[in-house]
Structure formats: C-alpha cells, structure tokens
Design a protein around this motif. Structure first.
Motif, PDB file in Angstrom:
ATOM      1  N   SER A 189      -3.732   3.313   7.016  1.00  0.00           N
ATOM      2  CA  SER A 189      -4.502   3.583   5.772  1.00  0.00           C
ATOM      3  C   SER A 189      -4.060   4.971   5.229  1.00  0.00           C
ATOM      4  CB  SER A 189      -5.944   3.375   5.957  1.00  0.00           C
ATOM      5  OG  SER A 189      -6.394   2.244   5.977  1.00  0.00           O
ATOM      6  N   GLU A 190      -4.063   5.894   6.074  1.00  0.00           N
ATOM      7  CA  GLU A 190      -3.648   7.370   5.464  1.00  0.00           C
ATOM      8  C   GLU A 190      -2.138   7.342   4.983  1.00  0.00           C
ATOM      9  OE1 GLU A 190      -4.969  11.017   7.796  1.00  0.00           O
ATOM     10  OE2 GLU A 190      -3.133  10.637   8.240  1.00  0.00           O
ATOM     11  N   ASP A 235      -2.053   5.302   1.562  1.00  0.00           N
ATOM     12  CA  ASP A 235      -2.775   6.138   0.630  1.00  0.00           C
ATOM     13  C   ASP A 235      -1.851   7.114  -0.122  1.00  0.00           C
ATOM     14  OD1 ASP A 235      -4.810   4.243   0.615  1.00  0.00           O
ATOM     15  OD2 ASP A 235      -6.043   5.722   1.572  1.00  0.00           O
ATOM     16  N   ALA A 272       1.122   5.502  -1.786  1.00  0.00           N
ATOM     17  CA  ALA A 272       0.549   5.188  -3.306  1.00  0.00           C
ATOM     18  C   ALA A 272       0.573   6.320  -4.056  1.00  0.00           C
ATOM     19  CB  ALA A 272      -0.558   4.445  -3.247  1.00  0.00           C
ATOM     20  N   ALA A 273       0.054   7.174  -3.605  1.00  0.00           N
ATOM     21  CA  ALA A 273      -0.219   8.708  -4.467  1.00  0.00           C
ATOM     22  C   ALA A 273       1.377   9.037  -5.023  1.00  0.00           C
ATOM     23  CB  ALA A 273      -0.950   9.618  -3.638  1.00  0.00           C
ATOM     24  N   GLN A 315       2.182   6.682  -7.716  1.00  0.00           N
ATOM     25  CA  GLN A 315       1.511   6.910  -8.943  1.00  0.00           C
ATOM     26  C   GLN A 315       2.065   7.976  -9.580  1.00  0.00           C
ATOM     27  OE1 GLN A 315      -0.094   4.482 -10.033  1.00  0.00           O
ATOM     28  NE2 GLN A 315      -0.625   3.219  -8.372  1.00  0.00           N
ATOM     29  N   GLU A 354      -0.128  -5.757   0.958  1.00  0.00           N
ATOM     30  CA  GLU A 354      -1.356  -6.361   0.375  1.00  0.00           C
ATOM     31  C   GLU A 354      -2.175  -4.918  -0.054  1.00  0.00           C
ATOM     32  OE1 GLU A 354      -2.551  -9.134   3.011  1.00  0.00           O
ATOM     33  OE2 GLU A 354      -1.189 -10.539   2.742  1.00  0.00           O
ATOM     34  N   HIS A 355      -2.408  -3.925   0.751  1.00  0.00           N
ATOM     35  CA  HIS A 355      -3.067  -3.022   0.734  1.00  0.00           C
ATOM     36  C   HIS A 355      -2.657  -2.172  -0.467  1.00  0.00           C
ATOM     37  CE1 HIS A 355      -5.573   0.560   2.100  1.00  0.00           C
ATOM     38  NE2 HIS A 355      -4.601   1.115   1.636  1.00  0.00           N
ATOM     39  N   LEU A 356      -1.310  -1.790  -0.534  1.00  0.00           N
ATOM     40  CA  LEU A 356      -0.672  -1.195  -1.934  1.00  0.00           C
ATOM     41  C   LEU A 356      -0.996  -1.867  -3.050  1.00  0.00           C
ATOM     42  CD1 LEU A 356       2.511   0.010  -0.280  1.00  0.00           C
ATOM     43  CD2 LEU A 356       0.801   1.441  -0.850  1.00  0.00           C
ATOM     44  N   ALA A 404      -3.595  -3.824  -3.710  1.00  0.00           N
ATOM     45  CA  ALA A 404      -4.816  -3.733  -3.902  1.00  0.00           C
ATOM     46  C   ALA A 404      -5.239  -2.369  -4.461  1.00  0.00           C
ATOM     47  CB  ALA A 404      -5.625  -3.900  -2.493  1.00  0.00           C
ATOM     48  N   THR A 405      -4.450  -1.257  -4.283  1.00  0.00           N
ATOM     49  CA  THR A 405      -4.812   0.031  -4.736  1.00  0.00           C
ATOM     50  C   THR A 405      -4.208   0.170  -6.038  1.00  0.00           C
ATOM     51  OG1 THR A 405      -2.962   0.845  -3.504  1.00  0.00           O
ATOM     52  CG2 THR A 405      -4.944   0.796  -2.345  1.00  0.00           C
ATOM     53  N   GLY A 406      -3.373  -0.803  -6.711  1.00  0.00           N
ATOM     54  CA  GLY A 406      -2.807  -0.694  -8.018  1.00  0.00           C
ATOM     55  C   GLY A 406      -1.479  -0.500  -8.016  1.00  0.00           C
TER      56      GLY A 406
END
Length: 164
Positions: free
Chosen positions: A46-47, A50, A53-54, A57, A83-85, A87-89
């Motif tokens: 998850s770390e 995230d 993704a940052a 973004q 799927e996780h990515l 879901a985070t946009g």
C-alpha cells in the motif's frame, strides 16, 4: 542515541540513497510485494502504491508499470496493484501490468522489455521500500533503463524500529 541523531535504519538508508528529487520520466515502476491473507495489498505494498500514485498525480510520468507475478491466495500481486491504483484515481489506461516476475531481477528484466518494446520508454522512477531501493535501482539499470529511485518519505520501514 541523542535526539538529533537519525535512527539506525534511517541513517543506513540515507547513506545508501543519496537525496534525489524525482524528475519527469517516461514511466513509474512500482515493485510488487506480499498481499494480505484476504488478497488486499499489505502495508508495504500500500505504501508503494500510494507513493506511485502521488508521483503520477504530480505529473512526473504518463504511466505506471506494476510488476509482480507471485500468486497470493490465487491472485497475482500485479493485478491487485492495478485495481488499487485505479481505485485511488489513476486512469486504468495509465496502468501497465507485468505479472510474470518472481523476484527483483525479473521485475527489472520484464519491465524493461515492456517499457522499451511497447512504449519506447527509457527513464523510470523506481518505487519500493527504502532498504530494497538500492538493489532495485541497480537491477533496473542493469536491464538497460535509466533508473532513478524514489525514497518513500516517512516509510514505516525506516521508522518501525525507532525507540519510543
């Protein structure tokens, strides 16, 4: 340990990983990691996701390659990562899946084939835990990519063993 000294793991990571700012690149590679017993990303994964993704973004790369072919409870880590990515946009079309690799060298080798072959990508930001990052950057560079490691700020891995 004096209050102003870095905890031991932080000091080691700082010696291994010179402070570098992420720069615009052709891609972001997020390396796979264990899934939980119910198929969700682990704390470490998850770390990583995230952080990837940052970077996406922030506009540092047009795509994220998730790499990891291990099966955990019947699902491949790279598919759960995508799927996780999403879901985070992160748009699904911006996430590329490499789901054959079983270790860091294979992550790099298979990722390089995909990035160079399909996207003509040469530069890549590597996202993984801080103590894994030097080895991962070396593997991606050996695979022929211009690899730059991204230190996950505030990673639990660096602070998990600090004295309370």
């Amino acid at each position: 340990m004096k209050r102003h000294e870095a905890p031991p793991l932080v000091a080691i990571a700082q010696r291994l990983l010179p402070a570098v700012e992420p720069r615009a690149s052709d891609a972001i590679a997020v390396l796979g990691c264990a899934l939980s017993s119910h198929g969700a990303p682990s704390r470490a994964l998850s770390e990583r996701l995230d952080a990837g993704a940052a970077l996406f973004q922030a506009g540092l790369a047009p795509l994220i390659l998730v790499t990891g072919g291990r099966r955990w409870g019947g699902v491949r880590e790279a598919q759960v990562m995508k799927e996780h990515l999403v879901a985070t946009g992160v748009p699904p079309e911006a996430v590329v899946v490499e789901d054959r690799s079983q270790n860091t060298r294979e992550n790099a080798r298979y990722a390089a084939r995909i990035l160079e072959g399909r996207f003509h990508a040469r530069s890549v930001l590597i996202v993984t835990q801080p103590l894994h990052l030097p080895r991962a950057v070396r593997a991606f560079a050996a695979a022929g990519l211009d690899a730059r490691g991204v230190l996950i700020e505030g990673s639990y891995q660096l602070h998990a063993h600090e004295p309370g």
